[in-house]
Structure formats: structure tokens, C-alpha cells
Design a protein around this motif. Sequence first.
Motif, PDB file in Angstrom:
ATOM      1  N   ALA A 158       0.839  -1.205   0.000  1.00 51.44           N
ATOM      2  CA  ALA A 158       0.000   0.000   0.000  1.00 51.44           C
ATOM      3  C   ALA A 158       0.873   1.255   0.000  1.00 51.44           C
ATOM      4  O   ALA A 158       0.602   2.199  -0.753  1.00 51.44           O
ATOM      5  CB  ALA A 158      -0.932   0.005   1.207  1.00 51.44           C
ATOM      6  N   TYR A 201       1.886   6.658  -6.815  1.00 50.40           N
ATOM      7  CA  TYR A 201       0.764   7.513  -7.214  1.00 50.40           C
ATOM      8  C   TYR A 201       1.077   8.989  -6.977  1.00 50.40           C
ATOM      9  O   TYR A 201       0.821   9.848  -7.837  1.00 50.40           O
ATOM     10  CB  TYR A 201      -0.497   7.099  -6.446  1.00 50.40           C
ATOM     11  N   GLU A 261       3.180  10.390  -9.499  1.00 45.94           N
ATOM     12  CA  GLU A 261       2.581  10.156 -10.825  1.00 45.94           C
ATOM     13  C   GLU A 261       3.480   9.264 -11.696  1.00 45.94           C
ATOM     14  O   GLU A 261       3.731   9.549 -12.865  1.00 45.94           O
ATOM     15  CB  GLU A 261       2.243  11.494 -11.519  1.00 45.94           C
ATOM     16  N   ASN A 267       0.383  19.529 -11.425  1.00 51.04           N
ATOM     17  CA  ASN A 267       0.166  18.375 -10.544  1.00 51.04           C
ATOM     18  C   ASN A 267      -1.321  18.246 -10.175  1.00 51.04           C
ATOM     19  O   ASN A 267      -1.961  19.239  -9.841  1.00 51.04           O
ATOM     20  CB  ASN A 267       0.998  18.601  -9.270  1.00 51.04           C
ATOM     21  N   LYS A 268      -1.830  17.033 -10.236  1.00 49.02           N
ATOM     22  CA  LYS A 268      -3.253  16.819  -9.972  1.00 49.02           C
ATOM     23  C   LYS A 268      -3.640  17.021  -8.512  1.00 49.02           C
ATOM     24  O   LYS A 268      -4.763  17.363  -8.196  1.00 49.02           O
ATOM     25  CB  LYS A 268      -3.671  15.412 -10.423  1.00 49.02           C
ATOM     26  N   ARG A 269      -2.714  16.816  -7.609  1.00 54.86           N
ATOM     27  CA  ARG A 269      -3.015  16.932  -6.182  1.00 54.86           C
ATOM     28  C   ARG A 269      -2.746  18.338  -5.642  1.00 54.86           C
ATOM     29  O   ARG A 269      -2.888  18.588  -4.455  1.00 54.86           O
ATOM     30  CB  ARG A 269      -2.259  15.871  -5.377  1.00 54.86           C
ATOM     31  N   GLU A 290      -3.255   8.992 -16.685  1.00 57.71           N
ATOM     32  CA  GLU A 290      -3.842   7.969 -15.819  1.00 57.71           C
ATOM     33  C   GLU A 290      -3.934   8.427 -14.356  1.00 57.71           C
ATOM     34  O   GLU A 290      -4.504   7.734 -13.522  1.00 57.71           O
ATOM     35  CB  GLU A 290      -3.067   6.638 -15.916  1.00 57.71           C
ATOM     36  N   PHE A 291      -3.377   9.593 -14.061  1.00 57.75           N
ATOM     37  CA  PHE A 291      -3.409  10.063 -12.675  1.00 57.75           C
ATOM     38  C   PHE A 291      -4.461  11.148 -12.453  1.00 57.75           C
ATOM     39  O   PHE A 291      -4.540  11.752 -11.396  1.00 57.75           O
ATOM     40  CB  PHE A 291      -2.017  10.566 -12.257  1.00 57.75           C
ATOM     41  N   LEU A 297      -7.609  12.720 -11.406  1.00 54.71           N
ATOM     42  CA  LEU A 297      -8.736  12.532 -10.479  1.00 54.71           C
ATOM     43  C   LEU A 297      -8.867  11.129  -9.897  1.00 54.71           C
ATOM     44  O   LEU A 297      -9.949  10.733  -9.476  1.00 54.71           O
ATOM     45  CB  LEU A 297     -10.056  12.893 -11.165  1.00 54.71           C
ATOM     46  N   GLN A 298      -7.763  10.414  -9.892  1.00 47.86           N
ATOM     47  CA  GLN A 298      -7.806   9.062  -9.323  1.00 47.86           C
ATOM     48  C   GLN A 298      -7.690   9.209  -7.805  1.00 47.86           C
ATOM     49  O   GLN A 298      -6.982  10.075  -7.318  1.00 47.86           O
ATOM     50  CB  GLN A 298      -6.586   8.313  -9.855  1.00 47.86           C
ATOM     51  N   ASP A 299      -8.397   8.382  -7.089  1.00 44.92           N
ATOM     52  CA  ASP A 299      -8.264   8.434  -5.627  1.00 44.92           C
ATOM     53  C   ASP A 299      -6.968   7.786  -5.215  1.00 44.92           C
ATOM     54  O   ASP A 299      -6.459   6.901  -5.892  1.00 44.92           O
ATOM     55  CB  ASP A 299      -9.428   7.703  -4.957  1.00 44.92           C
ATOM     56  N   LEU A 300      -6.422   8.249  -4.108  1.00 45.21           N
ATOM     57  CA  LEU A 300      -5.218   7.613  -3.569  1.00 45.21           C
ATOM     58  C   LEU A 300      -5.511   6.150  -3.287  1.00 45.21           C
ATOM     59  O   LEU A 300      -6.581   5.817  -2.778  1.00 45.21           O
ATOM     60  CB  LEU A 300      -4.822   8.281  -2.248  1.00 45.21           C
ATOM     61  N   PRO A 301      -4.585   5.241  -3.638  1.00 47.59           N
ATOM     62  CA  PRO A 301      -4.826   3.826  -3.317  1.00 47.59           C
ATOM     63  C   PRO A 301      -4.932   3.645  -1.815  1.00 47.59           C
ATOM     64  O   PRO A 301      -4.236   4.310  -1.053  1.00 47.59           O
ATOM     65  CB  PRO A 301      -3.594   3.112  -3.865  1.00 47.59           C
ATOM     66  N   LYS A 302      -5.837   2.758  -1.428  1.00 45.53           N
ATOM     67  CA  LYS A 302      -6.070   2.502   0.015  1.00 45.53           C
ATOM     68  C   LYS A 302      -4.950   1.638   0.586  1.00 45.53           C
ATOM     69  O   LYS A 302      -4.455   0.762  -0.067  1.00 45.53           O
ATOM     70  CB  LYS A 302      -7.408   1.803   0.216  1.00 45.53           C
TER      71      LYS A 302
END
Lengths: 239, 239
Positions: free
Chosen positions: A210, A217, A220, B158-160, B231-232, B234-239
Motif C-alpha cells: 500500500a 501515485y 505520478e 500536478n493533480k493533487r 492515468e493520474f 482525479l484518481q483516488d489515492l490507493p487505500k
Amino acid sequence: MKKNISQVIFLLVFALNSTAFSQNQNSSENKTPMEKPALKNIGILLFENFETLDVFGPVEILGRLKDMYQIEFYSLGGGIIKSTQNVKIVTQKLTDAQKFDIFLIPGGMGTRLEVNNTEMISKIAAISNITPHVLTVCTGSALLAKTGLLNGLDATSNKRAFEWVSSQEAKVNWIKKARWAVDGKFYTSSGISAGMDMTLGFVRDMHGLALARKIAYEIEYTWQEDKEIDEFYLQDLPK
Amino acid sequence: MKKNISQVIFLLVFALNSTAFSQNQNSSENKTPMEKPALKNIGILLFENFETLDVFGPVEILGRLKDMYQIEFYSLGGGIIKSTQNVKIVTQKLTDAQKFDIFLIPGGMGTRLEVNNTEMISKIAAISNITPHVLTVCTGSALLAKTGLLNGLDATSNKRAFEWVSSQEAKVNWIKKARWAVDGKFYTSSGISAGMDMTLGFVRDMHGLALARKIAYEIEYTWQEDKEIDEFYLQDLPK
């Protein structure tokens, strides 16, 4: 009767959880700043004409674990060391009994000279002997191989320098098709960018999938998670 | 008759090619070392707490064009500048009339301070005004946007950090879904690793697809060639 047993189990689990929770609370309350675990140290070895991304791909990834690790840059003599791409880095001088938690050796054209630098190779041997985790990127595995520490172990390297690297030490089990290789405490990666995939793999092995995916992520980066998938193996240069 | 025309055309083409070939030969024979074209200069802007890979991903790629470009690192005051990941780089002081062929502005946490540094923003404006190619990585586009030079142009980041970046200048046409964006002489990339895809895209636009692919292959990097595939986004952070 069944219902009673369920109730007993429920209460028991609840009681255990409550105890654990209050213990956690106490232990965190009791912690003073003095008791905060010390940061582990990551030593990066630099030498003239190292390859830029071999170093700074892994550094970008490991540098995101600020709560756990402190990164420092070293060279044989200390001072400013220049990469092939004209990046001038300030380094510390390696001490006689240098020990790290993680030791990273990059590759690059500079390795062609350094494989014949006996002071460099014996320093790498001494540090690698007492360091729990040793990572090499690209032709950095030639330097590590030269110490003899990889003898009988799996290792890999840059695909376009493979013959030169593997000729440095025939007793290594050189794996030609691998994004990276792991054998005990030694992680060796394929060429340049592969160092990023390996470092994320190392983070996964140390701290879980994780966290590794979270870092990939955040930066990126499309992580090749499988060390055995190597799309650059024996491919001809694109025309 | 048809055959005769074909023959004439063939001979004409052959004659023209031969002339061109001999001209090329002559011009290369006549060249002395003095006439070797000067290297173009790439200026990389550094500031405290820049993001390591924002800089050294592109530098790895551009640094492979040694026959064409010379890379140098600059900062407002010169001296040693430290990245968020503890990399200490030697830089030169920007002069008053600094001009580059290519100017690269990285991102990182340091941009949060630098957007309010009027000396920094006016320096970026002055350089960008007279520099033919301006590239930003990650939140570096916030600094460039602050100059007003991106007003009415397409740009990304950067998306974040997108809300923060886009809030710096509402007149920019901020594109949220893009690995990188190009508008005239301005190249702006998404987060961190996206800078490598953008730089390879820039090399393709300047020097052709074959060279860009060759570099990606040499550094064993899986290049996302299409700037619109993100591919990055608006993707949610992986849990």
C-alpha cells in the motif's frame, strides 16, 4: 445457549479491544519527544560521472519516507561530485567505519574507472558487509560484484552494458531478463529508470504494497511492480 | 515515350541527389573545429525545497543531447540549493540579462513560498520573455502563471495541487486532464514523473520521434508518448 456464547465472545472481544485501545493511548501519551524513534540513515555513494537518474529516481522515492529515513550523499574524498549530466552535488567524506541502514550505489560511465579503483572497491566491500540493505542501480552492480559479495547470488544490470558488467565477476549468477533482482539483502536493478521500479519494490518489501503504491501515485509514476517483466531485454534500438 | 520520361526523371533526381551529397561532403570537409556549432544553453532554475525528480528526470533526458546542449543550474542568489529530499546542488547566480535557449522551472513545496517572492517572479518573467522554450514541471507552472505569461494559454500542473496552482492565475486555460500541455513556446507538465514524459515530448517536437524514442530506450523508461493520456487524473489515492 448459542446466543449466550455469542454474547460472551462479543463482550470478550470488546473488552480486549478496549484494553488494547487504552494501552495504545497510554503509550502514546507517555511518549516524550526524546523517545521518538531515531531516523534510519540512507547513504548514497557518489563518484565522478555517476548517472543522474540512477541516483535521483530512488532518492525521490526514499525521500518521501521522511518519518523513517534521512538521506545523505557521500564520496571517497567528500566535496562536490559531478554527474555525467553536469549536476554538481555536495557530498560528505566516507569515514573509516561508515555504516548505513540502506546503502545505494548508482551506475554510470564513472563505473568504468571505479571498478579499477581499489580504495573504492574495498570501501564498498566494508560498508556493504555491515549494512543491512544494499541497493545498486544500472552498472552500480559492477562495483558491488567486484567486491565478491555477490558471488553465488542473483544480480542484474543495464542491458546495454551487460557483457562488461558480467565480465567483472563471473561467479555472480547474472540474470539478463529482470527489471530488478533480489537476493538476500542485495537489490540490483537494470538500467537507469529501472532503479525507480526496484526502489518501489524495496519499499513494498520493507513497508508493504500500500505504501509503495501510494508513493508511486503521489509522484505520478507508472510502476512496473513485477521485477521479472523486463520490456528492455535484448530489444534492438528503435530505428 | 513514358519510359523515356521516367528515365529523365530518374536521372534528374539522381543528379540532384549527387549534387546535394557532394555539397554536404564539401561543407563538412570545409568545417574546422572553430566552426563547430556552439552548444545551446539550458538553464534550470532552482530554489529551496524544489522537488528532486522534477529536475533530474528532465536533466537525465536533456543531458543525453551533449552534442547540442549544455545544462547549467541557477538560483536567485547562487550557491548551494537544497531539494526537499536533501539533495544539495551547486548553482550559479542568475545575471540581470540572463537568456537561455531552454529554461526549465521545477515544482515542489518551495513553490508555495516562491509564488509570493516578487524578485523570483519578475526574474522568471524577464527570462521567459526572451527565452525561446520554457518548460515547467509539476507546480512549477504556478510560478510561470504568476508572471501573467500563461494568460489565455493552455497549461497543466500536478493533480493533487491543482486547485492551489490554478488559483494563482485564473486567466490561464488550466487543463486538468493532461500528462502535459503545449501552447506556443510553453510546455507545462503534470506531477513529478510527468516531467520526463513532457521532456521526451519536447525532444520529439524539436528533434524528431526517433531520437526521443532512442533516449527513452537508452534510459529504460516506458514513455507515455501521448500528452492527453493521463492515468493520474482525479484518481483516488490507493487505500
